[in-house]
Design an enzyme around this catalytic site. Structure first.
Site: not given
Ligand SMILES: Cc1ncc(COP(=O)(O)O)c(C=O)c1O
Length: 386
Positions: A73, A190, A248, A336
């Site tokens: 995200g 969310q 990649t 966080c």
């Protein structure tokens, strides 16, 4: 064996669905090939990525070519903000005061480099007023980014009304000869397990989701980008993902995310109903056992799995510790902000002071949550606070 725990932090991370893990597994060993390699076995891996892209596009009601796989995200949000800003020098961006840091931090970074932005405050119930968004649009605004559902208080924004309000201003602006585009992005991380993700119904030009919140792998994400959007990369290199996200491909992550999205969207209605019932029980139990607790964020426009409360006079660090000791894992805010010194910017944006913000807890339910868990949590919390 690990002690039996009640996990109520699904907004932070969800355990991987065994079906997702099984779908991912071959790509780490048996079919480990670089999808850009020229031999048939590698081409088959490339085809599997394209199938995953089709699955995601199906749930978004989009074209597969509009799906860009990212590392999560955070990267998808950075790509939306910085990628559009890079193509529109010195333009203006609008967002809200309750966004995830992966929107707010790129905006602060761009400001240092000469871009301008406006953060619209939500109402005290955590809902953003579409009129306030429309009013903030200037002749230089190129992007409006409003999250679908908030990661702390679980409020669901009136996205369709917001995109309709922006469309009306866009039309007016075009009539004045201003040809600057005006895009709408939404961070749906969310929302992806519980809400409709059809981009045309929502009216959005860009949309972010991630795998880690939908029983898929962490470090997997998607940015949907409508074909008409003028956007550049933020990661430069070999040109994978239409040059918008070089590197990649994380094949296992891509397959895992698409499988997870398919599973959650297929079960969306049933899981919503089940969790809404648990949410109602949780609210009633708290009203009964801990009446001083107040619920943050609108009760009507809310994710079915979220309950965010304030218990005046308490300290959430202490409560989290006591709950953890009783076998209950929950959070103080987003993962966080939980351990940061500052109080949550989301709660501050609702008008709370630092003391109120620090007296707040987030419970986020998920697939494993039962009625017994909820009743036990409410009574344990009441005992701890007493
Ligand atoms: C609303 C929201 N946006 C963005 C992110 C960041 O996603 P990721 O951890 O996949 O980079 C999160 C997860 O914490 C989130 O809840």
């Amino acid at each position: 064996m690990a002690k039996e725990v009640i996990y109520l932090d699904y907004a932070s991370a969800s355990p991987m669905d065994p079906q997702v893990l099984a779908a991912m597994q071959p790509y780490f060993a048996d079919t480990f090939y670089n999808p850009s390699a020229p031999y048939l076995a590698a081409k088959a891996v490339k085809a599997d990525i394209e199938k995953a892209r089709e699955t995601v596009a199906h749930w978004f009601g989009a074209r597969p070519s509009n799906i860009v796989f990212t590392s999560g995200g955070t990267e998808a949000n950075n790509l939306a903000i910085v990628g559009i800003a890079g193509k529109h020098r010195g333009a203006h961006i609008i967002s809200t005061a309750i966004e995830h840091e992966s929107i707010l931090k790129p905006l602060a970074y761009l400001k240092q480099l000469g871009w301008k932005y406006t953060l619209v405050a939500p109402k005290p119930d955590g809902i953003v007023d579409p009129t306030a968004i429309a009013k903030a649009i200037t002749h230089r605004t190129v992007l409006v980014s409003v999250m679908y559902a908030n990661n702390e208080i679980g409020t669901v924004q009136p996205l369709k009304e917001i995109t309709a309000a922006v469309a009306a201003v866009r039309k007016q602006r075009q009539k004045t000869g201003n040809l600057l585009p005006l895009y709408v992005h939404t961070d749906a991380c969310q929302a992806a397990a519980y809400l409709d993700l059809h981009v045309a119904r929502l009216g959005v030009d860009l949309m972010t989701i991630n795998g880690g919140k939908i029983y898929g792998p962490k470090q997997s994400g998607v940015l949907y980008i409508n074909s008409h959007v003028d956007i550049g990369p933020v990661i430069f290199g070999g040109g994978q993902e239409r040059g918008l996200r070089s590197g990649t491909e994380n094949v296992g992550g891509i397959i895992g995310l698409a499988t997870a999205l398919d599973l959650v969207q297929n079960r969306r209605q049933a899981e919503r109903t089940r969790l809404t019932e648990l949410q109602d029980i949780f609210i009633k139990e708290l009203a009964d056992k801990l009446p001083v607790a107040t619920i943050n964020g609108s009760l009507h426009r809310r994710l079915p799995n979220n309950l965010h409360i304030t218990i005046p006079g308490t300290d959430n660090e202490r409560l989290l510790f006591a709950l953890d000791s009783a076998g209950i894992q929950c959070a103080a805010g987003s993962a966080c902000s939980a351990s940061k010194e500052e109080a949550s910017h989301v709660l501050r944006a609702l008008g709370m002071n630092d003391y109120e913000a620090r007296a707040s807890l987030r419970f986020s339910m998920g697939r494993g949550t039962t009625e017994k868990d909820i009743r036990y949590t409410a009574s344990t919390l009441a005992k701890i606070v007493a």
